[in-house]
Design a protein around this motif. Structure first.
Motif, PDB file in Angstrom:
ATOM      1  N   PRO A 122      42.889  45.249  38.235  1.00  0.00           N
ATOM      2  CA  PRO A 122      42.385  43.943  38.673  1.00  0.00           C
ATOM      3  C   PRO A 122      42.995  42.813  37.850  1.00  0.00           C
ATOM      4  O   PRO A 122      43.223  42.953  36.646  1.00  0.00           O
ATOM      5  CB  PRO A 122      40.875  44.058  38.434  1.00  0.00           C
ATOM      6  CG  PRO A 122      40.737  45.077  37.354  1.00  0.00           C
ATOM      7  CD  PRO A 122      41.850  46.057  37.572  1.00  0.00           C
ATOM      8  N   THR A 123      43.265  41.707  38.504  1.00  0.00           N
ATOM      9  CA  THR A 123      43.797  40.518  37.852  1.00  0.00           C
ATOM     10  C   THR A 123      42.688  39.479  37.707  1.00  0.00           C
ATOM     11  O   THR A 123      41.608  39.625  38.294  1.00  0.00           O
ATOM     12  CB  THR A 123      44.943  39.932  38.688  1.00  0.00           C
ATOM     13  OG1 THR A 123      44.414  39.512  39.971  1.00  0.00           O
ATOM     14  CG2 THR A 123      46.037  40.971  38.915  1.00  0.00           C
ATOM     15  N   PRO A 124      42.912  38.420  36.914  1.00  0.00           N
ATOM     16  CA  PRO A 124      41.899  37.363  36.835  1.00  0.00           C
ATOM     17  C   PRO A 124      41.537  36.798  38.206  1.00  0.00           C
ATOM     18  O   PRO A 124      40.372  36.455  38.454  1.00  0.00           O
ATOM     19  CB  PRO A 124      42.574  36.314  35.944  1.00  0.00           C
ATOM     20  CG  PRO A 124      43.487  37.104  35.065  1.00  0.00           C
ATOM     21  CD  PRO A 124      44.001  38.212  35.938  1.00  0.00           C
ATOM     22  N   ALA A 125      42.515  36.697  39.094  1.00  0.00           N
ATOM     23  CA  ALA A 125      42.229  36.186  40.440  1.00  0.00           C
ATOM     24  C   ALA A 125      41.306  37.141  41.197  1.00  0.00           C
ATOM     25  O   ALA A 125      40.383  36.698  41.899  1.00  0.00           O
ATOM     26  CB  ALA A 125      43.536  35.995  41.216  1.00  0.00           C
ATOM     27  N   VAL A 126      41.539  38.453  41.049  1.00  0.00           N
ATOM     28  CA  VAL A 126      40.671  39.440  41.708  1.00  0.00           C
ATOM     29  C   VAL A 126      39.248  39.340  41.170  1.00  0.00           C
ATOM     30  O   VAL A 126      38.269  39.375  41.934  1.00  0.00           O
ATOM     31  CB  VAL A 126      41.235  40.863  41.501  1.00  0.00           C
ATOM     32  CG1 VAL A 126      40.229  41.916  41.954  1.00  0.00           C
ATOM     33  CG2 VAL A 126      42.544  41.029  42.267  1.00  0.00           C
ATOM     34  N   VAL A 127      39.104  39.200  39.858  1.00  0.00           N
ATOM     35  CA  VAL A 127      37.772  39.060  39.256  1.00  0.00           C
ATOM     36  C   VAL A 127      37.075  37.826  39.793  1.00  0.00           C
ATOM     37  O   VAL A 127      35.878  37.858  40.129  1.00  0.00           O
ATOM     38  CB  VAL A 127      37.883  39.004  37.726  1.00  0.00           C
ATOM     39  CG1 VAL A 127      36.513  38.732  37.097  1.00  0.00           C
ATOM     40  CG2 VAL A 127      38.450  40.307  37.179  1.00  0.00           C
ATOM     41  N   ALA A 128      37.807  36.716  39.892  1.00  0.00           N
ATOM     42  CA  ALA A 128      37.209  35.479  40.396  1.00  0.00           C
ATOM     43  C   ALA A 128      36.766  35.645  41.854  1.00  0.00           C
ATOM     44  O   ALA A 128      35.688  35.167  42.243  1.00  0.00           O
ATOM     45  CB  ALA A 128      38.201  34.326  40.262  1.00  0.00           C
ATOM     46  N   VAL A 129      37.589  36.324  42.670  1.00  0.00           N
ATOM     47  CA  VAL A 129      37.230  36.523  44.074  1.00  0.00           C
ATOM     48  C   VAL A 129      35.996  37.403  44.201  1.00  0.00           C
ATOM     49  O   VAL A 129      35.070  37.115  44.976  1.00  0.00           O
ATOM     50  CB  VAL A 129      38.426  37.135  44.848  1.00  0.00           C
ATOM     51  CG1 VAL A 129      37.990  37.584  46.239  1.00  0.00           C
ATOM     52  CG2 VAL A 129      39.563  36.127  44.960  1.00  0.00           C
ATOM     53  N   VAL A 130      35.962  38.507  43.441  1.00  0.00           N
ATOM     54  CA  VAL A 130      34.792  39.394  43.481  1.00  0.00           C
ATOM     55  C   VAL A 130      33.540  38.649  43.024  1.00  0.00           C
ATOM     56  O   VAL A 130      32.464  38.790  43.626  1.00  0.00           O
ATOM     57  CB  VAL A 130      35.038  40.645  42.620  1.00  0.00           C
ATOM     58  CG1 VAL A 130      33.760  41.479  42.487  1.00  0.00           C
ATOM     59  CG2 VAL A 130      36.149  41.495  43.220  1.00  0.00           C
ATOM     60  N   PHE A 131      33.659  37.848  41.985  1.00  0.00           N
ATOM     61  CA  PHE A 131      32.516  37.057  41.502  1.00  0.00           C
ATOM     62  C   PHE A 131      32.045  36.076  42.579  1.00  0.00           C
ATOM     63  O   PHE A 131      30.840  35.919  42.817  1.00  0.00           O
ATOM     64  CB  PHE A 131      32.914  36.298  40.234  1.00  0.00           C
ATOM     65  CG  PHE A 131      31.864  35.356  39.732  1.00  0.00           C
ATOM     66  CD1 PHE A 131      30.685  35.845  39.183  1.00  0.00           C
ATOM     67  CD2 PHE A 131      32.045  33.986  39.812  1.00  0.00           C
ATOM     68  CE1 PHE A 131      29.706  34.979  38.722  1.00  0.00           C
ATOM     69  CE2 PHE A 131      31.080  33.116  39.353  1.00  0.00           C
ATOM     70  CZ  PHE A 131      29.905  33.610  38.801  1.00  0.00           C
ATOM     71  N   GLY A 132      33.002  35.432  43.237  1.00  0.00           N
ATOM     72  CA  GLY A 132      32.622  34.506  44.310  1.00  0.00           C
ATOM     73  C   GLY A 132      31.914  35.216  45.452  1.00  0.00           C
ATOM     74  O   GLY A 132      30.946  34.687  46.011  1.00  0.00           O
ATOM     75  N   ILE A 133      32.384  36.421  45.802  1.00  0.00           N
ATOM     76  CA  ILE A 133      31.727  37.179  46.879  1.00  0.00           C
ATOM     77  C   ILE A 133      30.316  37.574  46.473  1.00  0.00           C
ATOM     78  O   ILE A 133      29.377  37.500  47.280  1.00  0.00           O
ATOM     79  CB  ILE A 133      32.571  38.423  47.232  1.00  0.00           C
ATOM     80  CG1 ILE A 133      33.905  37.997  47.864  1.00  0.00           C
ATOM     81  CG2 ILE A 133      31.813  39.342  48.175  1.00  0.00           C
ATOM     82  CD1 ILE A 133      34.847  39.143  48.137  1.00  0.00           C
ATOM     83  N   VAL A 134      30.120  38.002  45.216  1.00  0.00           N
ATOM     84  CA  VAL A 134      28.780  38.370  44.736  1.00  0.00           C
ATOM     85  C   VAL A 134      27.837  37.179  44.826  1.00  0.00           C
ATOM     86  O   VAL A 134      26.702  37.294  45.307  1.00  0.00           O
ATOM     87  CB  VAL A 134      28.864  38.897  43.290  1.00  0.00           C
ATOM     88  CG1 VAL A 134      27.472  39.004  42.668  1.00  0.00           C
ATOM     89  CG2 VAL A 134      29.539  40.256  43.259  1.00  0.00           C
ATOM     90  N   VAL A 135      28.300  36.008  44.377  1.00  0.00           N
ATOM     91  CA  VAL A 135      27.459  34.808  44.444  1.00  0.00           C
ATOM     92  C   VAL A 135      27.142  34.465  45.894  1.00  0.00           C
ATOM     93  O   VAL A 135      25.993  34.110  46.225  1.00  0.00           O
ATOM     94  CB  VAL A 135      28.163  33.627  43.740  1.00  0.00           C
ATOM     95  CG1 VAL A 135      27.395  32.324  43.970  1.00  0.00           C
ATOM     96  CG2 VAL A 135      28.297  33.901  42.251  1.00  0.00           C
TER      97      VAL A 135
END
Length: 449
Positions: free
Chosen positions: A406-419
């Protein structure tokens, strides 16, 4: 104590009730034992967390070595972009050109020309000046060969040759770093080299096709291009052997120690925040260490071995996945710290939670005005908010664990989906359509009711 209650009895008869002084002493002893218990828990958690944080940079490096350096496909994927880097192409151009030209005896050519002129009764001055053609002839030959080499290196064939050469050299590089097997193929002293034999063979053919008929008779050209120079290769080998032993287990151990520290600490949420801060700091230290190592490496590479720009791009390309892993963990640490804080009793956290409930409540009421009712599903979500929130956050964490690099962008996308999912569940929970307030359970009176 109830005076009417029966007095407890023991083997020697009934025990008299405790006096006020005895009760105070009993309470003091219990409090002291509780304090010692908490201190012991904090001390154990502190030691575990300290070990986890100290191991975290080494764990990331160990995972990178196991995943990138010792894995052939991943290694080839890492170094593949170097074939299109102008600095690397220029370095290969210069090295191959110099080695091809060095195998052409220009001095013998000018001497043969002088003898031919002398046999043809040319004027002595012409014969003498023919020897001065060695420099211009070598310069012209260098320019011509360089042009042909540049076309070869810029062609699609070079990408293929570069990939295959790195695939063959990967095992040899690992042998050099681990000290196993023969290092003659991949190392010369303290320099790790790359064999471009196929490319030089194609180069000689291109020179022949370009009109240099004698190119096919050029003696065997040195086919090895310096890739990395390590002044203290023995120390690098020792470090590689250690990392090769711990392998993928070191990240698991570091993660287990951190989890155990959080579990042992009395204040789990606060300890989770401390762990997130510590991991973020240690990953920052790792990035600084990589920057320092880059400077040390560039200063240690002689320009005649590898140009500074080519050495820099090789280092940056080789460690780019390691840097990306450190940055990804920093993003994860920041998100974890933010989530742990928002679930705490702080004033800012309470304000954010209150505003979030108001926003989702307003969204639910708007759905009801539009005629959308969630019914029993909404009531169930309202009554199990903590459980559904945990499931969604756990699913996001599991996604990142199962994600391949996972990249920082992937982490940000997953976090956005969770929210986004949490907001959607909050809106659905606020629109049951039966007039029950948000968060109320059916059949139970609300506050003030």
């Amino acid at each position: 104590m109830d005076p009417t209650a029966p007095v407890p009895s023991g083997p020697e008869g009934p025990h008299p009730p405790l006096s006020a002084e005895e009760r105070a002493e009993y309470a003091r002893l219990r409090k002291a034992a509780s304090v010692r218990h908490r201190r012991l828990h904090y001390a154990g958690a502190s030691v575990l967390l300290l070990l986890a944080l100290l191991l975290s940079p080494l764990a990331v490096v160990s995972a990178w070595v196991d995943d990138t350096i010792t894995d052939t496909d991943r290694y080839v994927q890492t170094v593949a972009p170097l074939a299109d880097e102008p600095a690397v192409q220029n370095a290969v151009n210069d090295k191959l050109t110099a080695r091809v030209v060095a195998n052409v005896d220009v001095k013998a050519i000018t001497e043969a020309l002088g003898r031919a002129l002398q046999q043809a009764d040319a004027p002595p001055l012409v014969v003498e000046k023919s020897q001065a053609l060695e420099g211009p002839l070598k310069s012209a030959l260098t320019s011509a060969v360089h042009a042909v080499v540049a076309k070869v290196v810029a062609s699609d064939q070079f990408d293929t040759v570069w990939t295959e050469a790195n695939r063959r050299a990967q095992a040899a590089v690992v042998n050099v770093l681990t000290g196993e097997g023969s290092s003659a193929v991949a190392a010369k002293g303290d320099t790790i080299v790359l064999d471009l034999g196929t490319l030089t063979d194609q180069l000689k053919q291109r020179l022949t096709d370009a009109g240099f008929e004698k190119a096919s008779a050029i003696p065997e050209v040195d086919k090895q291009i310096p890739l990395l120079k390590v002044d203290k290769l023995d120390k690098a080998q020792d470090a590689m052997r250690l990392l090769n032993v711990v392998g993928v287990w070191l990240p698991v151990v570091a993660l287990a120690l951190a989890a155990l520290a959080i579990w042992c600490a009395p204040a789990h949420r606060v300890w989770l925040m401390a762990t997130a801060i510590g991991v973020g700091v240690m990953m920052g230290v790792l990035l600084v260490a990589l920057a320092v190592a880059r400077r040390i490496y560039l200063d240690s590479v002689p320009p005649e071995t590898l140009p500074p720009d080519a050495a820099a791009v090789i280092y940056d390309t080789l460690v780019r996945f390691l840097r990306e892993s450190a940055r990804t963990l920093i993003v994860v640490a920041v998100i974890t710290l933010l989530a742990a804080y928002l679930y705490g009793p702080g004033r800012g956290a309470r304000v954010v939670r209150t505003e979030a409930r108001r926003a989702t409540g307003a969204g639910g009421r708007h759905l009801q005005r539009l005629g959308v009712r969630t019914g029993s599903t909404g009531r169930w979500l309202a009554g199990h908010g903590a459980w559904t929130t945990g499931v969604v956050i756990g699913a996001g964490a599991l996604t990142l664990l199962l994600w391949n690099h996972p990249t920082p962008a992937v982490v940000a996308v997953v976090f956005g989906i969770v929210v986004l999912v949490l907001v959607l569940l909050g809106v659905l929970a606020a629109a049951p359509g039966d007039g029950a307030p948000h968060g109320a359970q059916p059949g139970r009176p609300t506050r003030g009711g």
